[in-house]
Structures are given as C-alpha cells and as structure tokens.
Design an enzyme around this catalytic site. Sequence first.
Site, PDB file in Angstrom:
ATOM      1  N   ASN A 281       8.139  20.220 -14.081  1.00 40.35           N
ATOM      2  CA  ASN A 281       8.728  21.297 -13.285  1.00 40.35           C
ATOM      3  C   ASN A 281      10.247  21.178 -13.229  1.00 40.35           C
ATOM      4  O   ASN A 281      10.800  20.083 -13.225  1.00 40.35           O
ATOM      5  CB  ASN A 281       8.188  21.227 -11.857  1.00 40.35           C
ATOM      6  CG  ASN A 281       6.912  22.010 -11.710  1.00 40.35           C
ATOM      7  OD1 ASN A 281       6.940  23.228 -11.525  1.00 40.35           O
ATOM      8  ND2 ASN A 281       5.790  21.332 -11.830  1.00 40.35           N
ATOM      9  N   ALA A 305       6.370  12.144  -8.706  1.00 41.11           N
ATOM     10  CA  ALA A 305       5.807  13.097  -9.674  1.00 41.11           C
ATOM     11  C   ALA A 305       6.501  12.995 -11.031  1.00 41.11           C
ATOM     12  O   ALA A 305       5.922  13.370 -12.061  1.00 41.11           O
ATOM     13  CB  ALA A 305       5.907  14.521  -9.128  1.00 41.11           C
ATOM     14  N   GLY A 309       5.150  13.000 -15.317  1.00 40.60           N
ATOM     15  CA  GLY A 309       5.561  14.136 -16.147  1.00 40.60           C
ATOM     16  C   GLY A 309       5.362  15.457 -15.436  1.00 40.60           C
ATOM     17  O   GLY A 309       5.320  16.518 -16.059  1.00 40.60           O
ATOM     18  N   LYS A 310       5.200  15.410 -14.098  1.00 40.44           N
ATOM     19  CA  LYS A 310       4.992  16.649 -13.352  1.00 40.44           C
ATOM     20  C   LYS A 310       6.327  17.309 -13.003  1.00 40.44           C
ATOM     21  O   LYS A 310       6.391  18.507 -12.735  1.00 40.44           O
ATOM     22  CB  LYS A 310       4.223  16.361 -12.055  1.00 40.44           C
ATOM     23  CG  LYS A 310       2.793  15.891 -12.269  1.00 40.44           C
ATOM     24  CD  LYS A 310       2.159  15.436 -10.956  1.00 40.44           C
ATOM     25  CE  LYS A 310       0.674  15.127 -11.112  1.00 40.44           C
ATOM     26  NZ  LYS A 310       0.079  14.561  -9.882  1.00 40.44           N
ATOM     27  N   VAL A 311       7.367  16.491 -12.929  1.00 43.43           N
ATOM     28  CA  VAL A 311       8.710  16.990 -12.610  1.00 43.43           C
ATOM     29  C   VAL A 311       9.661  16.428 -13.659  1.00 43.43           C
ATOM     30  O   VAL A 311       9.575  15.241 -14.017  1.00 43.43           O
ATOM     31  CB  VAL A 311       9.134  16.519 -11.188  1.00 43.43           C
ATOM     32  CG1 VAL A 311      10.610  16.778 -10.941  1.00 43.43           C
ATOM     33  CG2 VAL A 311       8.282  17.193 -10.121  1.00 43.43           C
TER      34      VAL A 311
END
Length: 389
Positions: A281, A305, A309-311
């Site tokens: 993100n 996060a 690899g979410k952010v």
Amino acid sequence: MPHRAPGSPGHGPGHYLQGKQIRYYRPTGSAEVRQLIEGGFQAFNAGRLSEACHIYADKMLAPASDTTIGLTVAGALTPAGLGGCVIELMERGLIDFMISTGANLYHDLHYALNFQLHRGSPFLDDVDLYEQGIIRIYDVLFPATVLLETDAYIRDFLVRSGLDGPISTSEFHYRLGLDLLERNPACAEYSVVAKAAQCGLPIYTSSPGDSSIGMNIAYHELMNGSSLMIDPNKDVNEVCAIILAGRQNGCIILGGGSPKNFYLQGQPTLWEVYGIPKGGNDYFIQITTDQVVWGGLSGATPAEAVSWGKVNPGVLPDTVVAYCDSTIAFPLFCEYAVGSEHNRRDLRKLVHKREALVADLVRQAKASKASKDARVDITREPAEIDRHR
Ligand SMILES: NC(=O)c1ccc[n+]([C@@H]2O[C@H](COP(=O)([O-])OP(=O)(O)OC[C@H]3O[C@@H](n4cnc5c(N)ncnc54)[C@H](O)[C@@H]3O)[C@@H](O)[C@H]2O)c1
C-alpha cells in the site's frame, strides 16, 4: 442500579424506546470542524487524526495520485448511525470498495427497511431488556421484532432473487442493494447497501457466516434446499484484482477485526501466492481502539505491515494510526474530507468491472508462473533434468 420487576407499570418495552431515533448522519464539510482539526488537533491522538485527515484529503484524494481506496469497517458503526458518513464518501467517489463485518451490513438493513433504532443508555438491566424483547448494542436499543422482520426480508429476498450456486459477497450485496432500491429508491439516502448498489461500489464481507445475513443464507440452504453458497475464493481474487489494478493503493481502516486483514492480505496474495510483484500500500490510515501491545493483527502498526509486503517500505510517513473511538473520529475525518479541495472523484463503479479485473489477474498470474517455470528449467542441472526424463 435498582432492579425493576419485569412488567412493572409504566415499564413495558416502549419505556426503553423513548430515546431519539438514531439516524444516519451525513457530513457536510463543516468549516468549523476543519478549523478545529487544523488548529486544535495538534498532539497525541488528536494530532494523529489531523495527520490522517491530511494524508487522505491532500494525498490520497489528489487527482494526480489516482489512488484506489478501500474502506474497512468493524465495530458497531451502522447501529451507532455512522452509515451516513460511508454513504457520503461513496456518493462522492471518495472510496472505491469496502470490506465490512456482516453485522454492519445486516444492521444497515434496518435503516433501509425503515425500522427504528433508538438512543439509550449502556447502564440498563439486561435481564429486563431480555424479558421485554429489547436488543441492546451498548447504548443503542431496538425491539427484537426489528431482527425478526429484517431476517424475514432477507429470507424473502433469497427466494425471490433466485440466486444460486457459488457467488462472491460483492455480488450478493449488489443484488441485495438492487432489491432494496427497487422496493424504495429513496432508501439509497439512508442505506449503505442500497447506496453501494446505486454507485456500483463492491462491498465484501470477510467472514460471511458471522452475521444474521449469513445465518439466513444458511437457513435458505437447510430449509429450501438452495444451492446458493458464498464463495470466499471469489472474494479473495476480486479484492486482489482490484488492488492489482490500482495505480496507487490506500486504505482507511475503522476498528480492526477480520476486514482489516482481508484488505491487507491483497498484496501478499499477489507477491507470495501469484508471484506478481505489485508492491504494498502507498497510504494506510487506521482509526482504532485496538492496541499494538497484545500482538494481534487488529492493533498491528503500518510498520509491522511493511515486513509482510502489505505497505511499501518507503511510504511510512504516509501511514498513520489514530487511537480513537471511531464513532467520534470518523465523522470528524469525513467532515474534513468533504470540506476539502478534492471532495469529489469520478465513481470507479468497480462492481461492473470485476470480471475484467479478475481476467487480468489470471493473465498476470499465468505469465508470472510461466516465467518462473522457465527460470526453474534453465537453472536445473543437466543430470537433474535427465532424472526427470
Ligand atoms: N446480528 C448480527 O448479524 C451481528 C453479528 C455480529 C455482531 N453483531 C453486533 O454488531 C456489533 C458489531 O460487531 P462487529 O462484528 O462489526 O465488530 P466488533 O464489535 O467485534 O469489533 C471489531 C473490531 O473493531 C474495533 N472496534 C470496535 N468498536 C470500536 C470503536 N468504537 N472505535 C474503534 N474501534 C472499534 C474492535 O476493537 C475490533 O478490532 C457487535 O457489538 C454486536 O452487538 C451483530
């Protein structure tokens, strides 16, 4: 608190329902609220909320950033009257899709069907409430008949709709919203599910069995022999495809719970499972009462996060957690956004693009798999290749 015997004179169920009716509040872009957030919210969680407002209004909504924005909703926000904030954001194109607990969508149906929820008190005798047939969500009160009649509507809709076989929750909510609009077009102004259908905005539920909507779908299978089934795989792939198609991605997370992860797992599904290096993100806003110290995902920070690899690692300044009750912070946040320069965007109408987006996900996933398989073939030792012949 003095105990009152059930059925005491003057203390029937109506006694509990004398508080004002709860209505959906629609933010109007109040200049005073903007002034308060700009000038008064300077430090601690007020400072974080101010930061969240700036990230949203100045960056996520700026036309140049072209951000695909997901809203996740947990906590009893529609019963508390916050559906109007969500409706306003949807109508203005300020969010593109939504992931909600089933409870919030189920309780939204009471508004759509013109049933009344009332302001009350959290300090009541729950045994007496039970005996009087009154349901309590903290200080929100309504008669149990509201549940029964809402359930009856859902069951009637399920039969009339002819919905069959495996479908995504976005399809289910879209069809439900269309049905509400057909009954009463005006309900789009006071129902999140109806407004979403009108705007073509997909709504997902991360745990479809965990609400009275899911309970009535289960009834439909057991009692009517229906083969309608909510297929979570479709939801996972659709959300993934929407995220993949975003030039930039950002989220507004209200509360925590399963909607938070259901949104955030989109990027890991892309890189970890499908081998598509989309990145994480670009923007992350969370308003929550959940704490980081207990180790749960609900309270996990944007920094944590990053490791998943979410952010995106470089964007931490564009992430913020405001530790606030969202029934207070979210209306303020929406007032600020509605009063800001970029307070309207074209509707993406993603409901109508789901098939094409998933087709693109399939194409990219297959291309990634083919190039991975080719790489494995090149790097294999000749002897190993011989062994497999
Ligand atoms: N009839 C149904 O379909 C049904 C099903 C489940 C729950 N419910 C009712 O709906 C309510 C909402 O349930 P839910 O599943 O949406 O979520 P929830 O109340 O279980 O909350 C989920 C998350 O949101 C956070 N949160 C809750 N309130 C908050 C607040 N005011 N501000 C910031 N964060 C907050 C919590 O810490 C948690 O992370 C429940 O209280 C319950 O009474 C109804």
